[in-house]
Write a protein that holds these residues in place. Structure first.
Motif, PDB file in Angstrom:
ATOM      1  N   SER A  73     177.182  32.794   2.042  1.00 18.51           N
ATOM      2  CA  SER A  73     177.718  34.146   1.920  1.00 18.51           C
ATOM      3  C   SER A  73     177.252  34.759   0.598  1.00 18.51           C
ATOM      4  O   SER A  73     177.372  34.142  -0.466  1.00 18.51           O
ATOM      5  N   GLU A  75     171.653  42.447   8.456  1.00 13.89           N
ATOM      6  CA  GLU A  75     172.903  41.705   8.289  1.00 13.89           C
ATOM      7  C   GLU A  75     172.666  40.290   7.785  1.00 13.89           C
ATOM      8  O   GLU A  75     173.514  39.719   7.088  1.00 13.89           O
ATOM      9  N   THR A 132     174.003  35.928   4.407  1.00 11.02           N
ATOM     10  CA  THR A 132     174.669  37.039   5.074  1.00 11.02           C
ATOM     11  C   THR A 132     175.845  37.528   4.234  1.00 11.02           C
ATOM     12  O   THR A 132     176.092  37.015   3.137  1.00 11.02           O
ATOM     13  N   HIS A 133     176.556  38.547   4.732  1.00  3.93           N
ATOM     14  CA  HIS A 133     177.729  39.113   4.054  1.00  3.93           C
ATOM     15  C   HIS A 133     177.351  39.735   2.710  1.00  3.93           C
ATOM     16  O   HIS A 133     177.967  39.462   1.678  1.00  3.93           O
TER      17      HIS A 133
END
Length: 627
Positions: free
Chosen positions: A105, A72, A55-56
Motif C-alpha cells: 500500500s 490504480e 496500490t492505494h
C-alpha cells in the motif's frame, strides 16, 4: 569592486573540471588500478527484484509520455514492470503469469517513474570534495545561503580546521556572481573581484592569510583565484604568472600540480565521495545519472568502484571529445546502447564544448556583457587563427562538428551564449547537409540565451535543448540586474517557447554547478522565481521566503506536467534510454520513486516542490533508498 571576469581567456565550465584534468593521470591504467576489468558488473547488478503490486496511492506511469493517465495499481516482477491499470487487472495479469507477489500500500503517496538527471559530472565532481566548501548553496536544502558575501568567505576560510600548517588553503565552488554586486547607472555594473595585488581589502585574498597559499576554484570551474603566497609558489614551480591572482582553466592545471603532494594524493581518495554522491542521487529520487563528459580514466574509476559497491542507480554518459582528430578517431563505432549495457554503464553520445559559462562571463554573446569583464563578449572555444573573436561561423568549428557527426554518434554540444548557440546551429545544419538530427537526438547543453529564430531552427534541424534551469532560479537576479539586464528577461532559458516549437526538453543540474535535485529543477521551471534577490539592508542577505521572490519572464513558466515530463520521460529520451526507463510501461525497468506528496497537486505550493520528501527509490525492482 570590479569584474570577476577580467582576463577570462579560456572558456570551459562545469563540463570540464581542471582539478580532475590535473590529477586523473595519477589513476591511469598503468597505476594502482591496473587489472580492473573495464566491463566490471559489480555486486549490485540486479539479479531478480521483488514481485510487488503497488496500490492505494497516486500512480502516474507516464506510458508513451501520457502525463494525464493515472492508474490504480502497478505490478513489478524480476526487475521489470509487468502491468499497470486497475488493481483487478494487474493482479489478474500476475496470476496468469504464475507470479507470486505481495501487495504494498502506498498509503496515499505518489509513485512516479524514477527521476532522470540528464547532465551531471560524477567522478570530476568528487575529486574536489575534500576542499573547503565556499559555494553559495546550502546543498542539503538546495537553496542559496542566506548570506553569501566577502565577509562570509573570510570567516569560512579562517575558521576551517588546519591539519598541517604547511598545507594550502583550498576552496571549491566560490562564485562572485552570486555575491552582492554594484549597479552603475549609465555605466558597466561591477561584480566583486577575487585575487591579490590590488588596493581594496574586499576581494584581496592576502587579507585572509598572507603566509599560507590560498587557491579557490570557481563554481564554473574554469577560473581560479589565489593569494600572493600561492601565486609565488606556482610561479616558482611552473613559471606560470597569475594576473593579480587570477588563473584560467589551462593555467589551473599548473596550480594543482604546485599543491603539496600529500594534498594531491588526498584528492585521489574519491571512493567515499562517490558513495556519498550516489546516495544523494537516490535520496532525491534519481535512478538514471547521465554524465555529460566522461573520459577513459573516469570510466575506469567507476568500474573499479562498482567492483565493491552496489549499483544503486543507472549511469549513461557522453564521451569527452577535446576537438582533436585523435579524440574522434578513438571513439568506438557507433551503435545504440543495449538493454544489458543499460544495466551497467552505457555510452549514448559524444560531448563537445563551444563556449564558457554565463555566470562566469565567458558564454559567447552577440553583444557586450552589461558588467565589467574582458573580453567584452565572452569566449568561443574553436576559432580560426585569423578570427580570435569570431563574428561569423569559424571554419574550424564547422569542420569539428561535421567530423563529429560523421562518426555516427549523437552529439551534446555545450553552448551558453546566444552567438555560441547560433554558431552551433549553423554547424549542425552544415553537418546534416539536407538532413535532420532528430533520429540521433543531438542536443545543445544549457542553451541559455535564445530567441524565436533559434528555436525555429532547432525544430527544423531536430536538435533539442537541455536547460540548466538553475540559471533562472539561482542566477536570474544577477543576470537581470547586473550581467545581461533586459536580455535576461527576454532570452534566458525559454522553456515554454521551446515546447511551443515542438521541441522535447530536459532540465539538468550540471552538478556540481548546481545541486542534484530533479524536483528542484521542476520547481524552478514551474515558478521561475529569482531566488538570488537580496534585501536592501546590509549585509544584503538573500530573501528567505520563496513567495517574496520575483518571477523572471512569467510567460516561460512550465506547467507541472510539462516540467515533470522534462525530468522523466523526455529526459530519458534525450539520454537514449526511453526504451527501458523514464516511464513505467510494461517491460521497462522497474525504476521508480515514491514521494510523500504529489508534485502535480495544485494544492501544494509550487515553491515547495523541491521540499517534497522522497519516501522510497527503487531500481530494477529493488529498493535502494528508504526514508
Amino acid at each position: 569592486m570590479g569584474s570577476n571576469g577580467n582576463d577570462h581567456d579560456h572558456i570551459q565550465c562545469g563540463c570540464h573540471n581542471p582539478i580532475w584534468e590535473a590529477l586523473k593521470h595519477s589513476l591511469n591504467p598503468t597505476g594502482h588500478l591496473t587489472g580492473q576489468p573495464a566491463n566490471a558488473h559489480g555486486p549490485g547488478l540486479e539479479t531478480g527484484g521483488e514481485s510487488i503490486v503497488f496500490t492505494h496511492g497516486h500512480i502516474y506511469p507516464l506510458r508513451n509520455g501520457n502525463m494525464d493517465e493515472r492508474v490504480e495499481a502497478l505490478g513489478i516482477h524480476a526487475g521489470d514492470v509487468v502491468a499497470s491499470g486497475t488493481l483487478a487487472d494487474v493482479e489478474s495479469r500476475l496470476r496468469a503469469l504464475g507470479i507470486a507477489y505481495r501487495v504494498q500500500s502506498l498509503e496515499g503517496r505518489t509513485l512516479l517513474p524514477g527521476l532522470v538527471e540528464p547532465h551531471a559530472h560524477i567522478v570530476q565532481s568528487c575529486a574536489m570534495e575534500d576542499w573547503i566548501p565556499v559555494g553559495a548553496f546550502d546543498q542539503e536544502r538546495q537553496r542559496l545561503r542566506e548570506t553569501y558575501d566577502w565577509n562570509w568567505l573570510v570567516e569560512t576560510l579562517r575558521s576551517a580546521p588546519v591539519k598541517d600548517p604547511s598545507s594550502w588553503i583550498l576552496g571549491r565552488m566560490v562564485d562572485p556572481a552570486l555575491m552582492p554586486f554594484k549597479k552603475v547607472e549609465g555605466g558597466l555594473n561591477q561584480l566583486i573581484t577575487l585575487g591579490c595585488g590590488f588596493d581594496e581589502e574586499i576581494g584581496n585574498l592576502d587579507s585572509i592569510d598572507a603566509e599560507r597559499p590560498i587557491l579557490l576554484i570557481s563554481a564554473s570551474m574554469h577560473t581560479a583565484y589565489m593569494n600572493s603566497a600561492a601565486s609565488e609558489a606556482v610561479f616558482r614551480k611552473t613559471g606560470v604568472k597569475a594576473n593579480k591572482g587570477l588563473l584560467q582553466e589551462r593555467e589551473i592545471l599548473h596550480a594543482i600540480r604546485s599543491i603539496p603532494v600529500q594534498q594531491q594524493l588526498q584528492m585521489l581518495k574519491i571512493f567515499k565521495h562517490l558513495e556519498d554522491y550516489f546516495n544523494t542521487a537516490t535520496q532525491r529520487g534519481i535512478t538514471l545519472l547521465y554524465d555529460a563528459m566522461m573520459d577513459p580514466i573516469s570510466r575506469l574509476v567507476l568500474d573499479a568502484y562498482f567492483l565493491t559497491h552496489p549499483r544503486n542507480l543507472r549511469i549513461g554518459y557522453a564521451a569527452a571529445c577535446d576537438g582533436s582528430a585523435k579524440s574522434l578517431q578513438s571513439l568506438p563505432p557507433y551503435r545504440p546502447a543495449t538493454r544489458e549495457e543499460a544495466k551497467r554503464i552505457y555510452q549514448g553520445s559524444v560531448k563537445l564544448v563551444s563556449d564558457g559559462s554565463n555566470q562566469g562571463l565567458t558564454g559567447y554573446q552577440s553583444v557586450d556583457y552589461c558588467c565589467e569583464t574582458t573580453p567584452r563578449r565572452g569566449n568561443f572555444n574553436v576559432c580560426d587563427e585569423q578570427q580570435p573573436e569570431p563574428q561569423t561561423l569559424p571554419v574550424a568549428y564547422q569542420t569539428l562538428v561535421s567530423k563529429a557527426v560523421e562518426t555516427g554518434w549523437p552529439l551534446m554540444i555545450h553552448a551558453n551564449g546566444d552567438r555560441a548557440i547560433d554558431f552551433t546551429l549553423q554547424a549542425y545544419a552544415g553537418a546534416f547537409k539536407d538532413g535532420n538530427g532528430l533520429e540521433k537526438r543531438h542536443r545543445i547543453e544549457h542553451c541559455s540565451l535564445l530567441n524565436a529564430d533559434s528555436l525555429e531552427r532547432m525544430n527544423q534541424l531536430g536538435v533539442s535543448p537541455s536547460f540548466l534551469i538553475g540559471h533562472v532560479g539561482y542566477w536570474g537576479y544577477s543576470f537581470q540586474q547586473a550581467i545581461f539586464e533586459q536580455r535576461a528577461e527576454t532570452m534566458l532559458d525559454l522553456c515554454k517557447s521551446a515546447l511551443k516549437h515542438n521541441l522535447r526538453i530536459s532540465l539538468h543540474s550540471d552538478c556540481t554547478v548546481t545541486p542534484l535535485g530533479p524536483l528542484r529543477s521542476m520547481e524552478q521551471a514551474v515558478t521561475r522565481k529569482m531566488e538570488g534577490i537580496r534585501s536592501a539592508q546590509s549585509p544584503y542577505p538573500v530573501l528567505q521566503n520563496p513567495e517574496d521572490y520575483p518571477v523572471l519572464n512569467a510567460g516561460e513558466c512550465l506547467t507541472r506536467q510539462e516540467a515533470l515530463k522534462a525530468i522523466t520521460y523526455d529526459a530519458a529520451w534525450q539520454c537514449h534510454a526511453e526504451r527501458w526507463m523514464g516511464s513505467l510501461q510494461d517491460n521497462n525497468f522497474a525504476d521508480l520513486v515514491i514521494l510523500e506528496q504529489d508534485p502535480l497537486d495544485e494544492n501544494i505550493p509550487a515553491t515547495g516542490i523541491r521540499d517534497i520528501q522522497v519516501y522510497q527509490t527503487w531500481k530494477g525492482g529493488q529498493r535502494v533508498y528508504q526514508r
